[in-house]
Design a protein around this motif. Structure first.
Motif, short mmCIF file in Angstrom:
data_model
loop_
_atom_site.label_atom_id
_atom_site.label_comp_id
_atom_site.label_asym_id
_atom_site.label_seq_id
_atom_site.Cartn_x
_atom_site.Cartn_y
_atom_site.Cartn_z
N VAL A 161 1.16 -1.08 0.01
CA VAL A 161 0.02 0.00 0.02
C VAL A 161 0.94 1.21 0.13
O VAL A 161 0.30 2.49 0.20
CB VAL A 161 -0.87 0.11 1.39
N LEU A 162 2.07 1.02 -0.47
CA LEU A 162 3.11 2.17 -0.28
C LEU A 162 2.67 3.08 -1.56
O LEU A 162 2.10 2.49 -2.63
CB LEU A 162 4.52 2.02 -0.57
N ASN A 163 2.49 4.37 -1.70
CA ASN A 163 2.44 5.36 -2.69
C ASN A 163 0.64 5.12 -3.03
O ASN A 163 0.27 5.47 -4.05
CB ASN A 163 3.02 4.97 -3.91
N THR A 164 -0.15 4.78 -2.08
CA THR A 164 -1.61 4.83 -2.23
C THR A 164 -2.24 5.80 -1.60
O THR A 164 -1.81 6.24 -0.26
CB THR A 164 -2.21 3.28 -2.00
N VAL A 165 -3.40 6.05 -1.79
CA VAL A 165 -4.17 7.22 -1.02
C VAL A 165 -4.60 6.61 0.35
O VAL A 165 -4.62 7.35 1.41
CB VAL A 165 -5.34 7.87 -1.84
N PRO A 166 -5.14 5.56 0.35
CA PRO A 166 -5.74 4.72 1.42
C PRO A 166 -4.49 4.67 2.55
O PRO A 166 -4.59 4.78 3.84
CB PRO A 166 -6.28 3.38 1.13
N GLY A 167 -3.39 4.27 2.19
CA GLY A 167 -2.08 4.16 3.01
C GLY A 167 -1.83 5.44 3.92
O GLY A 167 -1.59 5.64 5.14
N LEU A 168 -1.71 6.54 3.01
CA LEU A 168 -1.61 7.88 3.34
C LEU A 168 -2.60 8.22 4.40
O LEU A 168 -2.24 8.95 5.45
CB LEU A 168 -1.70 9.04 2.28
N ILE A 169 -3.94 7.94 4.15
CA ILE A 169 -5.01 8.18 4.99
C ILE A 169 -4.85 7.61 6.38
O ILE A 169 -5.03 8.30 7.50
CB ILE A 169 -6.40 7.94 4.65
#
Lengths: 323, 268
Positions: free
Chosen positions: B126-134
């Protein structure tokens, strides 16, 4: 809302606990055990803390104890290195300067933030026309995204076209290479950080001042105390508990400052503004070939420092709550 | 005398807010005037070139920041509101310890969390994904949210909940139909702060979303500074736009902002 009123509301809520509990059990005879319900509502946050706090922290400790390469980082079969990464970090030529910069950055930032914040809090202590609005405007630096503040300060401190050097030029001070010279880069990021931290100190100290009963000042005035005497003999001693909390929290928050320094100077030039936070970032993410092991080790040293002051803060605060 | 104080206050505020003024001033300065020495202190010939550049280049970044901010708010509320209700009203055994852990959690430096998340996200894909950042950004807000909501919910009169119990409502119904509506203001405050912190986050974005297709506005500005350090009007215009949520927060929730600043000083 002031700290003190919040505390009072809290404490009264707690002391009235047993009575309410008795009332609740009476009206609640048929439902399941209250403890069971209470913990059911806590389940999401506990799961959250375990997965998104405890696990990353555990991974971080693990990173610092293994000898990672890019390949083994992906495959996860890095050999156990014990405290090898820590030994490497301690022996690194960056260690002593980074430690020194961290100390200077933290202490100088705090000294100015606190002094200016206290002066402003005293200034705002008695209401005057527009005082509430102006006090709110003083919060702006704290609310702005750090990248906004950092890039604005970068341009203001630009050697050739910055407004700071233009103003200094009027009073005959030659252009200072704020961000590009090793002598000044640390001071540049400290100046920006002081600006950002003033609101925090102002708000905490202001709420502390509001908690001092006016009768104390009236008594001091009757005794013929002058303005400065009132400050040093009355305000300052009575504000000491709040001051202690403000400074300790400031310590914890300033130790971990990263964004401002990284955006303004990247810790440079040649490491002249590198602190533990930016050093850790540079080791882990700043180079083409990441060294996660040493990076995590530096991060863990930082957390030990932050938590030492953090626990001291909690201890002091608890003791104050009891008295 | 009172007017003198107001005058001094205005001068001090102007000094304090000078960098903000300067950001706006530079954002309106023409490219040709950018390297003038001394610089223009007022936008004499203002230009909107900088803001046109924002529209042309930064809108996708702003969109991502909006999504990340709203996602962070949702996740934070879902986790924090029930916990705060429990800590404030249901008196779980061990609740004090949990509050202590949350207080400590607020003090962990971001770089440490970022490195741990990086290792986990890489393995989980999930690196470089929006859910990961959330998820990462929500760690900035959850401890604060639980602590401050607990403080607010402690102020809800027990009689109100007691009345609901007498009417046969269980803990869940009491939470949904009484505690949540009554706490609306504090929930809004927490949401605003969670949004602001996610919107402002740089460290998680720059470590966990460095190679992402969808990057937030903080990375947009950062890339701007790195790439074209000539067009400072465009950089400062982006900075002005990125400051809008903070400005709204100050206008809408002025009296709660002070409480937010002292968040770390919340008791327990």
């Amino acid at each position: 809302m002031s700290l003190s009123t919040r505390t009072r509301a809290r404490d009264s809520g707690r002391t009235s606990g047993p009575g309410h509990r008795a009332a609740r059990t009476r009206g609640h005879r048929h439902s399941r055990s209250p403890q069971w319900t209470a913990w059911a509502f806590l389940t999401p946050v506990i799961a959250y803390l375990l997965i998104f706090y405890a696990y990353p922290l555990y991974r971080n400790v693990e990173l610092s104890l293994r000898d990672y390469t890019v390949r083994s980082f992906v495959q996860g079969d890095a050999p156990f290195a014990g405290f090898g990464n820590y030994a490497k970090v301690f022996a690194d030529a960056t260690f002593a300067p980074a430690l020194w910069h961290t100390i200077v950055f933290t202490l100088v930032s705090l000294a100015f933030q606190f002094t200016i914040g206290l002066a402003l809090a005293v200034f705002f202590a008695r209401n005057f026309r527009l005082s509430a609005t102006l006090r709110a405007l003083f919060l702006v630096p704290w609310l702005l995204p750090l990248i906004v503040s950092a890039s604005t300060w970068s341009w203001m401190l630009n050697s050739d076209s910055g407004v700071v050097n233009a103003v200094l030029g009027w009073i005959g001070i030659g252009p200072v290479n704020w961000l590009t010279s090793p002598e000044w880069s640390l001071w540049s990021v400290i100046i920006a950080n002081i600006w950002i931290g003033i609101p925090f100190n102002l708000v905490l100290l202001y709420s502390g001042l509001q908690a001092i009963p006016p009768a104390v000042y009236e008594a001091a005035a009757l005794d013929g105390a002058s303005g400065p005497q009132r400050f040093w003999r009355v305000t300052f001693p009575l504000l000491r508990p709040v001051s202690a909390i403000t400074i300790l929290l400031g310590l914890v928050y300033t130790l971990k400052v990263f964004d401002i320094i990284w955006i303004m100077t990247k810790g440079g030039p040649s490491g002249a503004s590198t602190t533990f936070a930016t050093w850790s970032y540079r080791l882990g993410f700043g180079n083409l070939v990441p060294s996660f092991g040493p990076g995590a080790a530096v991060g863990n040293l930082l957390i030990v420092m932050a938590l030492a002051f953090g626990l001291l803060y909690i201890r002091i605060q608890r003791r104050q709550a009891l008295t | 005398m009172r007017h003198v104080k107001t005058g001094i206050g205005l001068v001090l505020t102007a000094l304090m807010l000078f960098p903000v003024y300067w950001m706006v001033n530079v954002s309106l300065t023409r490219d040709t005037d950018m390297r003038k020495s001394p610089p223009n202190f007022f936008p004499a010939d203002p230009t909107l070139e900088g803001y046109r550049a924002v529209l042309d280049e930064q809108v996708p970044y702003l969109g991502v920041s909006l999504v990340v901010g709203l996602g962070t708010v949702a996740l934070t509320l879902v986790v924090a509101a029930p916990a705060a209700y429990s800590l404030a009203k249901l008196r779980p055994r061990g609740g004090g310890l949990l509050s202590f852990v949350l207080l400590i959690a607020q003090m962990i430096p971001g770089i440490i969390m970022a490195m741990g998340f990086y290792a986990i996200f890489l393995a989980a894909g999930v690196l470089n994904t929006v859910p990961g950042l959330i998820v990462a950004d929500s760690t900035l807000a959850v401890p604060f949210a639980v602590l401050i909501l607990t403080t607010f919910m402690s102020g809800i009169p027990d009689e109100l909940l007691h009345a609901a119990r007498v009417d046969g409502a269980g803990a869940v119904r009491a939470f949904v139909s009484i505690v949540l509506p009554v706490s609306r203001n504090s929930l809004i405050t927490v949401s605003l702060f969670a949004f602001l912190w996610a919107w402002s986050d740089f460290i998680f974005a720059s470590t966990l979303d460095q190679g992402g297709d969808h990057q937030p506005i903080t990375l947009g500005i950062y890339a701007y500074i790195g790439n074209n350090n000539q067009e400072w009007n465009a950089i400062m215009a982006t900075a002005v736009v990125a400051s809008i949520p903070a400005t709204l927060l100050l206008i809408v929730a002025q009296r709660y902002v002070a409480a937010g600043v002292t968040a770390g000083a919340v008791k327990d």
